[in-house]
Write an enzyme that holds these catalytic residues in place. Structure first.
Site, PDB file in Angstrom:
ATOM      1  N   ASP A 193      -3.312   0.481  51.195  1.00 46.08           N
ATOM      2  CA  ASP A 193      -2.621   0.157  50.051  1.00 46.08           C
ATOM      3  C   ASP A 193      -3.413  -0.904  49.167  1.00 46.08           C
ATOM      4  OD1 ASP A 193       0.145   1.342  49.032  1.00 46.08           O
ATOM      5  OD2 ASP A 193      -0.453  -0.149  47.800  1.00 46.08           O
TER       6      ASP A 193
ATOM      7  N   ARG B 149      12.709  14.762  51.978  1.00 50.85           N
ATOM      8  CA  ARG B 149      13.593  14.250  51.331  1.00 50.85           C
ATOM      9  C   ARG B 149      13.746  12.833  51.740  1.00 50.85           C
ATOM     10  NH1 ARG B 149      17.942  17.687  53.895  1.00 50.85           N
ATOM     11  NH2 ARG B 149      16.432  17.114  55.774  1.00 50.85           N
TER      12      ARG B 149
ATOM     13  N   THR C 220       2.125  15.319  44.782  1.00 50.59           N
ATOM     14  CA  THR C 220       2.340  16.672  44.190  1.00 50.59           C
ATOM     15  C   THR C 220       1.656  16.568  42.909  1.00 50.59           C
ATOM     16  OG1 THR C 220       4.391  16.276  45.097  1.00 50.59           O
ATOM     17  CG2 THR C 220       4.357  17.575  42.888  1.00 50.59           C
TER      18      THR C 220
ATOM     19  N   LYS D  54       2.675  -5.321  50.092  1.00 49.62           N
ATOM     20  CA  LYS D  54       3.278  -4.210  50.935  1.00 49.62           C
ATOM     21  C   LYS D  54       2.486  -4.057  52.391  1.00 49.62           C
ATOM     22  CE  LYS D  54       4.125  -0.578  48.321  1.00 49.62           C
ATOM     23  NZ  LYS D  54       3.818   0.701  47.504  1.00 49.62           N
TER      24      LYS D  54
ATOM     25  N   CYS E 257      11.195  12.672  42.284  1.00 50.75           N
ATOM     26  CA  CYS E 257      10.346  14.091  42.450  1.00 50.75           C
ATOM     27  C   CYS E 257      10.854  15.246  41.432  1.00 50.75           C
ATOM     28  CB  CYS E 257      10.610  14.585  43.750  1.00 50.75           C
ATOM     29  SG  CYS E 257       9.586  13.200  44.955  1.00 50.75           S
TER      30      CYS E 257
END
Ligand code: UDX
Length: 466
Positions: free
Chosen positions: A39, A164, A131, A44, A273
């Protein structure tokens, strides 16, 4: 594809260790692969290295600990190391909504692929998981092969992710299906080898071209969003009649062709999303000249947004017609329970709208207070349900955390100024509340006045939990 034995276990990299990437990197290491996570965010990476998951996700901290202990999972901020390490590179960076349109912002995806392509010096597979709009993988294939010294030896595939939030570990290790978008037999074989542990478990696999793989993801999210907005559109109809959308949803769900999942009426969908994916899909379809085919997604979005406004209407009605100075206990800020994600969160949007109308809003979310505070510092945030309820004129359940479902109407009632509750998620039993003197309102349900019983005001609870 029966020569998988000739492929040794590939070394895996995961570029982008946000929600999707961190879960994927950890899961692949748990499955036995050597994994290097990357990253650009040093903080993080430092957190992940020390076993801290930077967001709330049940079960993931335990898996991170297991993966780090195995010695198979490492993290870096150095892209040269990533390029040198991997045989299969997964790109999991975000594709948020653009600042100036409803299109997806592909700058992070483009940067990740081009930086990898410029550095990789041996045959490898780049796999997109983000996506993206249809056609992106084909464009990126051309781009990486132009940049890379390897040319066409550097191949690209697409492997959409359906996880999810709140169920990320389960959905990654035991997904409903795998989808491989590939342009060559070698790419397919590499992906089959990479996902061998899941395929051995019998997880169904669809092998497709790149465009179909991209489309599966946005089509799935569009379908889910449409199903939610369908029942919420029915709630709008119910609101003009004496019909009850909760009973309607139950009756519909018993038709096995319809089913009950994603048919829960209420405040509607949010998160990182569904909202942005349906908008980006519509935008892309218009670019492709097939906007008419998915024009309904604009309606799906509008129905969803109207639920937020309608929720404010019901709270105003409960408060007697004017929100100025009304104390509202906003229960929940996350876009759904078991998450600390407040991106496009209906709950927080309602809290904001109430505040703009002059209400005094006190927010409590079991996990998302800090993220919500960063986004809307003007709202009051408290650390418990009891504090939120103190002297409230209206209680608004906006995210259906278990803690709120389980709350005792009497103990809660002892804290508030008026026993009035808006159930924005159809999460409560109206009778439990009305029988304790609460006025109960829910989207798409007839008004439920408080039941007046003689001895229903019990002594205030002195102890939590409510
Ligand atoms: C979604 C997709 O489910 C997942 O496959 C994809 O990979 C990412 O987007 P997620 O955003 O984690 O996952 O949330 P999801 O569980 O799908 O819920 C989305 C929203 O819909 C939430 O705000 C939820 O409260 C709402 N919802 C869900 C309803 O309002 N009614 C329902 O019946 C179901």
């Amino acid at each position: 594809m029966n020569n998988l034995a000739s492929f040794s276990a590939p070394k895996i990299t995961v570029v982008g260790t946000g929600y999707l990437g961190a879960t994927h990197a950890i899961s692949m290491a748990v499955l036995g692969f050597d994994v290097l996570g990357f990253d650009v965010d040093h903080h993080k990476i430092a957190q992940l290295r020390t076993g801290k998951v930077p967001f709330f996700e049940p079960g993931l901290p335990e898996k991170l600990e297991e993966a780090l202990a195995s010695g198979r999972l490492h993290f870096t901020t150095n892209m040269d190391k990533v390029a040198g390490f991997g045989d299969v590179h997964f790109v999991c960076v975000g594709t948020p909504q653009s600042a100036d349109s409803t299109a997806a912002n592909l700058s992070y995806v483009d940067a990740a692929f081009s930086e990898l392509a410029a550095r990789i010096t041996r045959k490898a597979l780049l796999v997109g998981k983000s996506t993206v709009p249809i056609g992106t993988a084909a464009r990126l294939t051309q781009m990486v092969q132009d940049i890379s010294p390897l040319g066409p030896e550097l191949e690209l595939a697409w492997n959409p992710e359906f996880l999810r939030e709140g169920f990320a570990v389960q959905d990654t290790l035991h997904p409903d299906r795998l989808v491989f978008g590939v342009a060559s037999e070698w790419a397919e074989a590499m992906l089959r080898r990479t996902f061998l542990p899941l395929l051995d478990e019998g997880i169904p696999l669809i092998v497709a071209d790149l465009a179909t793989a991209e489309l599966v993801k946005v089509a799935a999210n569009s379908f889910l969003a449409t199903k939610i907005s369908f029942i919420n559109a029915m709630a709008e109809v119910c609101e003009c009649t004496s019909a009850d959308v909760s009973l309607l949803a139950q009756a519909l769900s018993l038709d096995s062709r319809i089913g009950g999942r994603f048919l829960k009426p209420g405040l509607g969908f949010g998160g990182g999303c569904l909202p942005k994916d349906i908008r980006a899909f519509k935008h892309r379809a218009e670019e492709l000249g097939v906007g008419q085919a998915v024009r309904f997604l604009g309606e799906v979005d509008s129905i969803n947004n109207r639920r937020r406004v309608r929720t404010v209407d019901l709270i105003r009605e409960l408060a007697g017609g004017d929100l100025t100075g009304v104390r509202v206990a906003a229960l929940g800020a996350a876009f759904k329970p078991n998450s600390d994600d407040v991106r496009d969160a209906p709950a927080l949007d309602v809290a904001r709208l109430l505040y703009m109308e002059g209400a005094v809003v006190t927010v409590y979310d079991p996990e998302a207070n800090a993220n919500a505070h960063r986004l809307y510092p003007d709202l009051n945030y408290v650390g418990s349900l009891a504090e939120a309820a103190d002297q409230a004129d209206v209680v608004a359940l906006l995210t259906e955390w278990e803690e709120f479902r389980q709350a005792d109407p009497n103990s809660l009632g002892a804290r508030v100024r008026h026993r009035r509750i808006l159930d924005g998620r159809h999460a409560l039993d109206p009778d439990r509340y009305t029988s304790k003197g609460w006025e109960y309102r829910a989207l798409g349900r007839p008004y439920q006045p408080a039941v007046r019983v003689r001895q229903n005001v019990e002594k205030p609870a002195t102890q939590l939990p409510l």
